[in-house]
Design a protein around this motif. Structure first.
Motif, short mmCIF file in Angstrom:
data_model
loop_
_atom_site.label_atom_id
_atom_site.label_comp_id
_atom_site.label_asym_id
_atom_site.label_seq_id
_atom_site.Cartn_x
_atom_site.Cartn_y
_atom_site.Cartn_z
N GLY A 107 41.71 31.96 10.66
CA GLY A 107 40.61 31.64 11.57
C GLY A 107 39.25 31.69 10.93
O GLY A 107 38.26 31.23 11.52
N ASP A 108 39.17 32.25 9.72
CA ASP A 108 37.88 32.26 9.01
C ASP A 108 37.43 30.84 8.70
O ASP A 108 38.26 29.97 8.39
CB ASP A 108 37.99 33.04 7.70
CG ASP A 108 37.88 34.53 7.93
OD1 ASP A 108 37.49 34.93 9.04
OD2 ASP A 108 38.19 35.29 6.99
N THR A 109 36.13 30.64 8.77
CA THR A 109 35.56 29.35 8.38
C THR A 109 34.56 29.59 7.27
O THR A 109 33.61 30.34 7.42
CB THR A 109 34.85 28.67 9.56
OG1 THR A 109 35.79 28.46 10.61
CG2 THR A 109 34.25 27.33 9.13
N MET A 143 27.29 37.25 6.17
CA MET A 143 28.19 37.50 7.29
C MET A 143 27.41 38.06 8.46
O MET A 143 26.30 38.55 8.31
CB MET A 143 29.26 38.54 6.88
CG MET A 143 30.03 38.20 5.63
SD MET A 143 30.97 39.62 5.02
CE MET A 143 32.02 39.98 6.44
N THR A 144 28.02 38.01 9.62
CA THR A 144 27.50 38.72 10.79
C THR A 144 28.62 39.61 11.29
O THR A 144 29.63 39.12 11.81
CB THR A 144 27.05 37.76 11.89
OG1 THR A 144 26.00 36.94 11.39
CG2 THR A 144 26.54 38.54 13.10
N SER A 145 28.45 40.91 11.09
CA SER A 145 29.50 41.86 11.45
C SER A 145 29.36 42.34 12.88
O SER A 145 30.30 42.38 13.65
CB SER A 145 29.47 43.05 10.49
OG SER A 145 30.39 44.04 10.86
N GLN A 146 28.13 42.73 13.25
CA GLN A 146 27.85 43.23 14.59
C GLN A 146 26.35 43.16 14.79
O GLN A 146 25.61 42.96 13.83
CB GLN A 146 28.35 44.68 14.72
CG GLN A 146 27.69 45.65 13.75
CD GLN A 146 28.38 46.99 13.71
OE1 GLN A 146 29.55 47.10 13.38
NE2 GLN A 146 27.64 48.03 14.05
N LEU A 167 29.98 33.09 6.55
CA LEU A 167 31.24 33.42 7.23
C LEU A 167 30.99 33.67 8.71
O LEU A 167 31.76 34.34 9.38
CB LEU A 167 31.87 34.66 6.60
CG LEU A 167 32.46 34.47 5.21
CD1 LEU A 167 33.12 35.74 4.75
CD2 LEU A 167 33.44 33.32 5.19
N SER A 168 29.91 33.11 9.21
CA SER A 168 29.60 33.24 10.63
C SER A 168 29.29 31.85 11.16
O SER A 168 28.93 30.96 10.40
CB SER A 168 28.42 34.19 10.85
OG SER A 168 27.28 33.73 10.18
N PRO A 169 29.39 31.65 12.49
CA PRO A 169 29.13 30.32 13.04
C PRO A 169 27.73 29.85 12.67
O PRO A 169 26.78 30.64 12.70
CB PRO A 169 29.27 30.53 14.55
CG PRO A 169 30.15 31.73 14.68
CD PRO A 169 29.82 32.60 13.52
N VAL A 211 32.81 46.12 1.98
CA VAL A 211 33.20 45.48 0.72
C VAL A 211 34.70 45.62 0.48
O VAL A 211 35.34 44.72 -0.08
CB VAL A 211 32.36 46.03 -0.45
CG1 VAL A 211 32.81 47.41 -0.90
CG2 VAL A 211 32.39 45.06 -1.63
N LYS A 212 35.29 46.72 0.92
CA LYS A 212 36.76 46.85 0.83
C LYS A 212 37.44 45.78 1.65
O LYS A 212 38.44 45.18 1.21
CB LYS A 212 37.18 48.24 1.32
CG LYS A 212 36.95 49.37 0.33
CD LYS A 212 37.45 50.68 0.92
CE LYS A 212 37.25 51.84 -0.04
NZ LYS A 212 37.73 53.12 0.54
N ASP A 213 36.92 45.54 2.85
CA ASP A 213 37.52 44.54 3.73
C ASP A 213 37.36 43.14 3.16
O ASP A 213 38.28 42.33 3.20
CB ASP A 213 36.85 44.64 5.11
CG ASP A 213 37.50 43.70 6.12
OD1 ASP A 213 38.72 43.81 6.32
OD2 ASP A 213 36.78 42.86 6.68
N VAL A 214 36.19 42.87 2.61
CA VAL A 214 35.92 41.53 2.07
C VAL A 214 36.75 41.26 0.82
O VAL A 214 37.25 40.15 0.62
CB VAL A 214 34.42 41.37 1.78
CG1 VAL A 214 34.15 40.12 0.96
CG2 VAL A 214 33.63 41.33 3.07
#
Length: 406
Positions: free
Chosen positions: A134-136, A261-264, A93-95, A314-317
């Motif tokens: 916008g998610d890829t 994913m890459t969150s930060q 879920l990251s570029p 995990v709540k967000d996902v």
């Protein structure tokens, strides 16, 4: 047949014992584990993600061997039912990036997705993943090259197979010293039962240090006069296992997924759906968290802020507020500066003055650790190769670049 003592009964130690016992009497193999609770660190609390070809050249052959062995063992022993073995699909879920950094993952918090072997392609997100505009979603693994297990259940299975074969388990117990014979060759290890305080000398000529992040302390305890300091440190990682109505037995028929994913900066969440209705999330790692004396001591060091961050992720996902938390965890994985494991015999010259081992396959001090985030994936291949190395058989794959550098 010579006797082998394996120090550390995690998944690397039990895998080595398992494959040793296929070519020598199980009673000649001993597992020694000091932690009161078995599999209390990475062997029980890791993600259980398996990959065939996400590895650097030094580990590539070992990675492929281990992945195929995971598949073979699961088919033979009913791994889907016994330890949740399932083929999986990896999603980013990251570029995407062309830079492959698997060997430095453990040092800078980069995502393991950057080591993926497949060419990124558009994919269908799993039903439990909440999508945002916008998610890829990109599939980053080729079909049949990634899988999923429950590492705790797999470790339990391997240990039971060892015990059924006659392997002797000393638990909780600690190796406290070595003894040598008149030729100054290793002849036995003194093992102390930490509950009864009784000490037993176990004759042996082969020793395998497979104590994960605790391997340097084990080596220094047994060889105090050695100038060698094993190049292994620890990487702490928090994890969370939850249950969600979005991931049930009905959904499992369509296969598991690994979401990267890459969150930060410094936080790359990894989320794995597992057989049994569980979803595992991790990605918060620290090289500064002090290594506890025993793996079971990790429980008292769990950070509430870290767990809350994983819970929020995990709540967000999943797009859910009310999740059933199955387990919170903190484990310590063994890492090396070079980013690859060490599978090697330790030269006698590094054991200290007046200490040597029997020549040839009849004796030696061996090291199997430093697998970082890949301990579960590389476990079975490591067991195969270490058993071959100890018994003087031809190695299944080339691990020369994983040797200890002294």
């Amino acid at each position: 047949m010579t006797t082998t003592i394996i120090l550390g009964a995690g998944i690397i130690g039990t895998s080595t014992a398992y494959y040793l016992s296929k070519h020598q009497p199980g009673s000649s193999v001993h597992l020694v584990e000091p932690s009161p609770e078995l599999f209390a660190s990475a062997s029980g609390y890791a993600g259980g993600f398996l990959a065939k070809d996400w590895f650097s050249p030094a580990s590539a052959e070992l990675g492929a061997l281990s992945f195929e062995e995971h598949c073979r063992l699961a088919e033979k022993e009913g791994g889907a039912r016994k330890w949740g073995y399932a083929r999986s699909t990896s999603i980013s879920l990251s570029p995407p990036t062309n830079e492959r950094r698997v060997d430095v993952w453990c040092r800078d918090g980069a995502s393991r997705a950057e080591a993926a072997s497949g060419d990124p392609s558009a994919g269908i997100a799993p039903s439990w993943l909440r999508r945002e505009q916008g998610d890829t979603v990109e599939v980053i693994s080729d079909e049949g090259t990634v899988a999923q297990v429950d590492p705790f259940q797999l470790s339990q299975f391997l240990l039971q197979k060892c015990l059924d074969a006659g392997v002797q388990l000393h638990h909780p117990a600690k190796a406290i010293s070595i003894q040598t014979d008149v030729r100054n060759e290793l002849s036995s290890i003194c093992v102390a039962d930490t509950q009864s305080s009784t000490e037993t000398d176990i004759p042996c000529t082969n020793v395998v240090i497979a104590a994960g992040a605790w391997s340097p302390q084990v080596f220094s305890q047994l060889f105090p006069m050695s100038e060698l300091r094993l190049p292994v440190s620890s990487l702490a990682g928090h994890s969370l296992v939850v249950k969600s109505p979005k991931w049930t037995q009905e959904h499992e028929k369509h296969g598991c997924h690994a979401i990267f994913m890459t969150s930060q900066p410094g936080y790359s969440p990894e989320i794995f759906s597992r057989i049994g209705g569980h979803i595992y999330v991790a990605g918060l790692n620290s090289t500064t968290e002090p290594l506890p004396a025993l793996a079971t001591d990790s429980k008292s060091k769990i950070s509430r802020s870290a767990i809350d961050k994983l819970r929020d992720t995990v709540k967000d996902v999943l797009g859910e507020e009310d999740l059933e938390v199955v387990r919170e965890g903190l484990c310590f994985r063994p890492v090396t500066d070079r980013g690859t494991p060490i599978l090697s015999r330790i030269p006698d010259t590094c054991l200290g003055p007046s200490v040597s081992t029997r020549r040839g396959p009849g004796g030696g001090v061996y090291l199997a650790t430093g697998h970082g985030p890949w301990g579960i994936s590389l476990s079975l291949g490591t067991g195969i190769v270490m058993a071959e190395m100890i018994q003087g058989r031809e190695l299944s794959v080339d691990v020369s670049r994983l040797a200890l550098k002294v």
